[in-house]
Structures are given as C-alpha cells and as structure tokens.
Design a protein around this motif. Structure first.
Motif, PDB file in Angstrom:
ATOM      1  N   PRO A  79       0.566  -1.439   0.066  1.00  0.00           N
ATOM      2  CA  PRO A  79      -0.530  -0.103   0.241  1.00  0.00           C
ATOM      3  C   PRO A  79       1.124   1.208  -0.354  1.00  0.00           C
ATOM      4  O   PRO A  79       0.016   1.929  -0.444  1.00  0.00           O
ATOM      5  CB  PRO A  79      -0.961  -0.424   1.285  1.00  0.00           C
ATOM      6  N   LEU A  80       1.815   1.292   0.893  1.00  0.00           N
ATOM      7  CA  LEU A  80       3.675   2.719   1.027  1.00  0.00           C
ATOM      8  C   LEU A  80       3.501   2.750  -0.734  1.00  0.00           C
ATOM      9  O   LEU A  80       3.809   3.789  -1.016  1.00  0.00           O
ATOM     10  CB  LEU A  80       4.449   2.240   1.794  1.00  0.00           C
ATOM     11  N   LEU A  81       3.398   1.609  -1.353  1.00  0.00           N
ATOM     12  CA  LEU A  81       4.259   1.662  -2.365  1.00  0.00           C
ATOM     13  C   LEU A  81       3.146   2.141  -3.679  1.00  0.00           C
ATOM     14  O   LEU A  81       3.337   3.053  -4.357  1.00  0.00           O
ATOM     15  CB  LEU A  81       5.358   0.494  -3.155  1.00  0.00           C
ATOM     16  N   MET A  82       1.974   1.611  -3.035  1.00  0.00           N
ATOM     17  CA  MET A  82       1.071   1.843  -3.897  1.00  0.00           C
ATOM     18  C   MET A  82       0.325   3.641  -4.076  1.00  0.00           C
ATOM     19  O   MET A  82       0.346   4.397  -5.194  1.00  0.00           O
ATOM     20  CB  MET A  82      -0.430   1.981  -3.946  1.00  0.00           C
ATOM     21  N   PHE A  83       0.878   4.585  -3.019  1.00  0.00           N
ATOM     22  CA  PHE A  83      -0.253   4.974  -2.503  1.00  0.00           C
ATOM     23  C   PHE A  83       1.213   6.130  -3.179  1.00  0.00           C
ATOM     24  O   PHE A  83       0.736   7.403  -4.026  1.00  0.00           O
ATOM     25  CB  PHE A  83       1.056   5.195  -0.953  1.00  0.00           C
ATOM     26  N   CYS A  84       2.577   5.869  -3.420  1.00  0.00           N
ATOM     27  CA  CYS A  84       3.817   6.948  -4.124  1.00  0.00           C
ATOM     28  C   CYS A  84       3.162   7.134  -5.604  1.00  0.00           C
ATOM     29  O   CYS A  84       3.489   7.438  -5.806  1.00  0.00           O
ATOM     30  CB  CYS A  84       4.985   6.611  -3.755  1.00  0.00           C
ATOM     31  N   VAL A  85       2.977   5.716  -5.975  1.00  0.00           N
ATOM     32  CA  VAL A  85       2.703   5.671  -7.245  1.00  0.00           C
ATOM     33  C   VAL A  85       1.230   6.219  -8.056  1.00  0.00           C
ATOM     34  O   VAL A  85       1.284   7.301  -9.051  1.00  0.00           O
ATOM     35  CB  VAL A  85       2.327   4.361  -7.811  1.00  0.00           C
TER      36      VAL A  85
END
Length: 717
Positions: free
Chosen positions: A574-580
């Motif tokens: 989810p953290l990765l997806m937040f930034c993307v």
C-alpha cells in the motif's frame, strides 16, 4: 536523432535482456535494527539462524515414530549436502512437539542454507526439487521462506513476460483508434518501449551495486509504457492543433514542445518526486521502486521531448487525421460536462464526493499483517507445503523468535520458563531445557551455547502469527531478562521492517506533499490550486485503499480473482501504491490545470477557461487513464497477490481520478472558488514571477488581468 534513438533502444534492449535475472526479492530485514543485529550474532557466534528450507515428511501409515529410520536417513542426507550449514528434525531433536503435527502423522526437517540471497535461493530451489519425493513409507514436500520467495520471484517474472505480450498489442490497437494513423501509433508505442527498455537496462546497472526487487520490472513495464504514451498524446495533440491552425511544421513542433512539452516536464517532475521519496526508506525492497520510478520518468520525458519532436518533424502533415472532420473545440462532451457541473457545483460536486467517500469507506477497517505463502497461487509447491503445515501444526518452528545473549549464560531456566508463559508462545527451547506454560517439558541442548553466550528459541503458535505478530514480538521483548538480549527471527524482522517504514513515513509523506505543492505553485502561481490538487489526490488514494481493503483484506471477489484473503494487508505494498498513484494523480492534474490556466490567461474568464481547458485535455487524460488502467489490469490475472493488488487498485484509482475527480470535482471546486483560484499573496506572487515556469506572455497577461484589462487586448497566449 531518430537513428540515434533506434540504436540506443536496441542497445538498451540487449542489455535489458539480462535484467530479470539480475533482479531478486531481498529478504525482509531492516539494516541496523535489533533483529538485524540478532541475526548477525547468531551467524557469527553460534553459526545458526532461522531455517530457510523446510521438508514436510508425512507417514503413509502410522505416525512419525513409525518412520524414524526414514526420517533420520533423510536428515543425514540433507546435512551431507554441500552448502547446507545446519539441519535439525523431529527425529534428531529428541521428538520435539514443535516439529510434529498435532495428529502425529507428519514431522519437519529444518535446514539453513547461508549465503548471498540469490545464490542461497538457487541452491534451496535445487534441494527442494531433489528432496521432494514419495516412497512406500513416506511423502516429502519442500517449503520454507526462501522456497516461497523464490517461487514469488519466478511467478513475478512470468507475469511480467505475459503482461508484456498482452499489453503492448492492446495499447497499439487503442492508439490506432485514437490517432487513425499507424505511423503516430507506432512512434508513440516506440517511445513507451524506449522507456521500458531504458528503465530495465538502468535497473540492471543499479542491481550490480545494490539489491533491486523483481517487482520493479513489473512497475517499469506498466509505467514506462503508460507515461511514454501519456506524454506523447499531449505533445501530438498540440502539434496537430497547431498544424490545423495554419502553422508550418517547424512552428508546430516548436509550439508543441514549448507548451505541451513544458507540461510534460512538470508532470515528470511531480511523478519522479513522488516515487523518488521511496529511496528515503532504509529498505531495499521499497528503494527499488524509487529507482524504477526515476528511470521511467527520465526515459519517458526524454522520449517525448527529444525523440518524438524529431519524428513529428519527419511526419509533418502526415500526422494529421486522414479525415479531419469537424473540430469540436468548445462543443465536445467534456465542455458540456464542465458547464453542467458548474451550473450546480454544490449538487454535482456533493454527489460525486459522497460516491467517492462511500467507495473509500472500507479503509477505516484497514489492518496490517505479516506476508506468508498465501501470496502465491494455491497450487504453487511452496504454498501447498505451507498450507499443510498451517493446517496440521499448532506451532511454527521455522518462524521462531531468537533471543540472543552474546555474553550471558546464567539463570537461563528461569528466563525460558517466564518466556514460555507469554500468550502466543507454545514452547521455548534453550540450553536449560524446553519449557511450555512455565514448566520444563524436555531436555536442553548444547547447540544453544557458544563462546560464553547463549540463545533461546521461542516458538509461536500458528494463531499468534495469524493474529498480531508485532504484538507478540513486543510481548516477548518486554519479558525481563537476566542479561542483555537481542530478539530476532522472522516475526521480529518483519516487525522491525514495519517500524523502519513507520519511522520514515512522516518525512516521506511531508516531502511528497510539500515538493509537489511547490511544483504546482511554480507552474500556476496560485496557492489554492495546489491545495485543491492535494485534496483531490487524497480522495483518489482513498478510493484505491477502500478497494484494497474490501477486495484483498475482506476477501470479496477472491474467487473471481483467484487469491486467498488473509484478513490483513502487508504494509509495504500500500505504501508503494500511495507514492505511485499520488504521482499519477498529480500527472493528470498538471495536464488539466495547465490547459485551464492557458485558457484563463487568454480570456480572463475562469468558467470559460475550465470548460475549454477540460475539453482540450479531458479526452487525452481519459485515453491515458485507459491505457494505464489496461496495463495495470493485466496483472490481476497474474499469480502473485501483490501484483493483483497493484493491478486492481491502481486501475480503479486512475479511472476514478480521470473521470470523477478531474471531470466533476475539479470544475465544481474551481467554480465555487471563483477568482480565488488564481490568488497568491504579493510576496509569493513575486516569487512566482521570478522563479515560476511561465512564459513572458503569461506574466504580461496575468498582470493585465490583475489590472482589470481584458486578456485578449494584451495578446495573451
């Protein structure tokens, strides 16, 4: 320029061919953390550590005691293998209950294969294949952490190749429908391929110096293609506009690069800023995506601003549609939508906001947990073995917590007994004996002592690992020890890994928000528009997280998508997806607002500027969003749950962002804000005039508007 671009793409392709083999899934660890230190002491002083290969040995008839001879032979055979540092089993460790299934029909053999992650996993994979067997008396299945991670990496590479075969032809067909010119579709797709191959080549180069995750290749495919297409769409649309308006080819290329190209550069800066923030985490898994994001933006922007203009100069009028038809201009669907929204901004904006908040509402139940073999498809060998162990064993020896005391040996029995009373700990093994529920239940072992130090193994229950493993780790660490201890093992490593993310999270989020705010301010000269963009982007993120919780945590659509819900989400994805998604949402914001601003500088009328700007950017944003959504959606058919999460969550987020957020909420907000949209205090206005990314004509028009002079009179852009 085109010849150089083709040669560079071919060279990048040759070098990128080895990228998938150079990337890997690093082990979960947080450098410098307590668990990392414990791991180092275990390896150096005690020559041990968590097992990364597990053999599940099942008796065809009777119990594990009836197959003692076969079990001992298998244990000795594995221990004799080159590269295997340590082996223990139910039969070699005095019949430990932690290594026997609850019904007594299966036992475990645990092995540790040390070394660099890729080499160790290669050997583990070879051993797993050779030791998986069936005889007249036993059945042997292989599993363990490195078997699972190896299969995840292999599945991710397979998903990448399959996605590449599906996505590229799909995008080509979509571009043909949009452009009605094969040459333009081929050039646009070529820029996307240039970005993909360039990014993979750069990732392979970085992988020679630091670990880079296999999943970074999947992100490179989707975002390289999507951003390459995205940026080309806007430059080509502006080039066509200029040609249709009577400009010559050179002038059209110049204007397209000066206007749409500048917007592409802004977009690239915002996306790169959001993704580069991931490099601030002390975790190689997340840093990998920061590298991938920076390289994707670099190559996509280079393709759109250097390679594409050269191609347009060659194509010239052949870039125009074969059947030009009527220019829709002010009368298209997006223009009418914008006007309809702005007539009743409270009603339309309120309804859209309620719909978005309803979809986002499941995020209130978000729960984080530990990843396990259920990331894999149900028929993956490592997953099958893990499921059998989870179903048949009440405790998990391979996920033991290690309490390491480099300089202490006194009062071990009392400490071990106290640890065994912790809720969620099934058994504690030590030099003083094995303990359960505060009572000694088995003999000690010499393997727990070395060089004046000792360590203990606290074996958790399956229920504790399935519940809140971080709370279990904290409870174990809270038990008073007669000596200094370091707590390690897989649950502790995961807990420290999450803590390292949490510690850096405020810094990362602050930088992302502040830097993207600053970029938008330098672009628009407004304080309110960047603030509005931030709020709208957070709504897009809320939709994405709501979908993740409803589908992947709660298990809705699990049968349709082919995965097993665990009741929690692993925190790093989810953290990765937040930034993307934040970067991509800002990408769409830049394209829409830049065109609205240009129209405002020409007319001085906010409502007309919104309608015209949305008409001229909305269709392109929609096409870009569809390309990106299709690219991501392909991964929902993959085998790894992480990729399914990324595929579905991002596809939904970008479509909602492009249609609902930019199509309804943005014009409603601009209508309600009125002239305040373009306001900034005088000191900041001077900063924008000095450092902002604006043409001289833009500044002239802005000053004229401030003075009450119609923009058309000043010859605005």
């Amino acid at each position: 320029m085109l010849t150089a671009a083709v040669l560079l793409t071919l060279l990048a392709g040759v070098y990128a061919a080895g990228a998938l083999g150079a990337l890997s899934l690093s082990r979960i660890d947080a450098p410098g953390s307590e668990s990392d230190q414990a791991q180092a002491v275990l390896a150096e002083q005690f020559h041990t550590g968590p097992p990364n290969l597990v053999l599940l040995v099942s008796a065809r008839q009777g119990t594990v005691d009836d197959i003692r001879t076969e079990g001992e032979r298998l244990t000795a055979e594995l221990a004799a293998e080159p590269g295997v540092a340590e082996v223990g089993s139910y039969w070699s460790r005095g019949g430990s209950p932690a290594l026997r299934s609850e019904d007594g029909t299966a036992g475990l053999v645990l092995a540790r294969v040390p070394g660099e992650v890729n080499a160790a996993r290669a050997l583990v994979g070879e051993l797993a294949e050779r030791f998986t067997r069936e005889t007249a008396s036993i059945r042997v299945a292989a599993g363990g952490q490195d078997v699972v991670f190896r299969e995840i990496g292999a599945q991710a590479r397979t998903d990448f190749l399959r996605a590449e075969l599906v996505v590229i032809p799909l995008v080509l067909v979509l571009l043909l429908l949009v452009y009605r010119r094969f040459a333009l579709a081929a050039v646009t797709l070529g820029v996307g391929v240039f970005s993909i191959l360039g990014t993979l080549a750069l990732l392979r180069l970085v992988a020679a110096f630091t670990p880079v995750s296999t999943f970074a290749a999947n992100i490179a495919l989707v975002m390289g293609l999507a951003l390459g297409v995205d940026y080309c769409l806007f430059v080509i649309a502006r080039f066509r506009e200029e040609l249709e308006g009577g400009a010559d080819v050179g002038g059209a290329v110049s204007t397209a690069v000066r206007t749409a190209g500048r917007t592409v550069l802004f977009s690239g800066i915002t996306v790169a800023t959001s993704l580069l923030a991931l490099t601030l985490f002390p975790l190689s898994f997340l840093r990998s995506f920061g590298y991938a994001g920076a390289f994707v933006v670099l190559t996509a922007v280079t393709g759109a601003l250097v390679v594409l203009p050269a191609a347009l100069a060659v194509l010239g009028p052949r870039a125009l549609p074969r059947r030009p038809g009527r220019r829709r201009g002010e009368h298209g669907g997006w223009y009418r939508l914008a006007l309809a929204v702005m007539r009743r901004p409270v009603l339309t904006g309120g309804l859209a906001l309620v719909a978005v908040l309803v979809v986002a509402s499941p995020v209130l139940g978000l729960r984080f947990g530990m990843p396990d073999a259920r990331i894999l498809p149900p028929d993956a060998p490592g997953r099958v073995t893990a499921d059998e162990i989870r179903a048949g064993f009440g405790q998990e020896e391979s996920d033991a917590l290690y309490l390491v005391a480099p300089d202490g040996e006194a009062d071990v029995a009392e400490y071990a007994a106290e640890l065994s009373r912790v809720e969620g700990i099934a058994q504690v093994d030590s030099a003083a004996g094995s303990f359960a529920g505060g009572e000694r239940v088995g003999p000690g072992a010499d393997r727990f002592t070395a060089d004046g130090g000792t360590y203990l193994a606290a074996i958790p229950t399956q229920a504790a690992l399935a519940g809140d493993p971080a709370a279990l780790v904290e409870a174990v660490r809270a038990v008073p020890a007669p000596f200094e201890v370091l707590v390690g093992g897989n649950p502790a490593a995961m807990t420290d890994w999450r803590a390292a993310m949490t510690e850096r999270l405020p810094l990362v989020l602050t930088l992302v928000l502040v830097l993207t705010f600053a970029v938008l301010f330098l672009m628009t000269g407004s304080l309110l528009l960047p603030l509005k963009a931030t709020v709208l982007n957070l709504l897009s993120l809320g939709v994405m997280f709501g979908v993740l919780v409803w589908v992947f945590q709660e298990g809705n659509l699990a049968d349709l998508l082919g995965f097993t819900a665990t009741g929690t989400l692993e925190s790093s994805i989810p953290l990765l997806m937040f930034c993307v998604v934040y970067g991509l949402s800002m990408d769409y914001e830049v394209f829409v607002v830049s065109r609205i601003r240009e129209e405002y500088l020409s007319t001085g009328d906010s409502q007309a500027a919104v309608a015209l700007g949305l008409q001229r950017s909305g269709p392109l944003v929609t096409v870009a969003a569809v390309v990106l959504a299709l690219s991501f959606a392909v991964y929902t058919t993959g085998g790894v749950v992480y990729l399914k999460m990324i595929g579905l969550g991002m596809a939904v987020a970008v479509l909602v962002d492009a249609v609902v957020i930019r199509g309804v909420l943005l014009p409603a907000f601009v209508r309600l804000a009125g002239s305040a949209n373009w306001w900034a205090p005088e000191p900041l206005r001077r900063v924008h005039e000095r450092f902002g990314f604006s043409d001289v004509a833009d500044r002239t028009v802005s000053k004229a508007n401030d003075a009450g002079t119609p923009a058309a009179v000043t010859g605005g852009t």
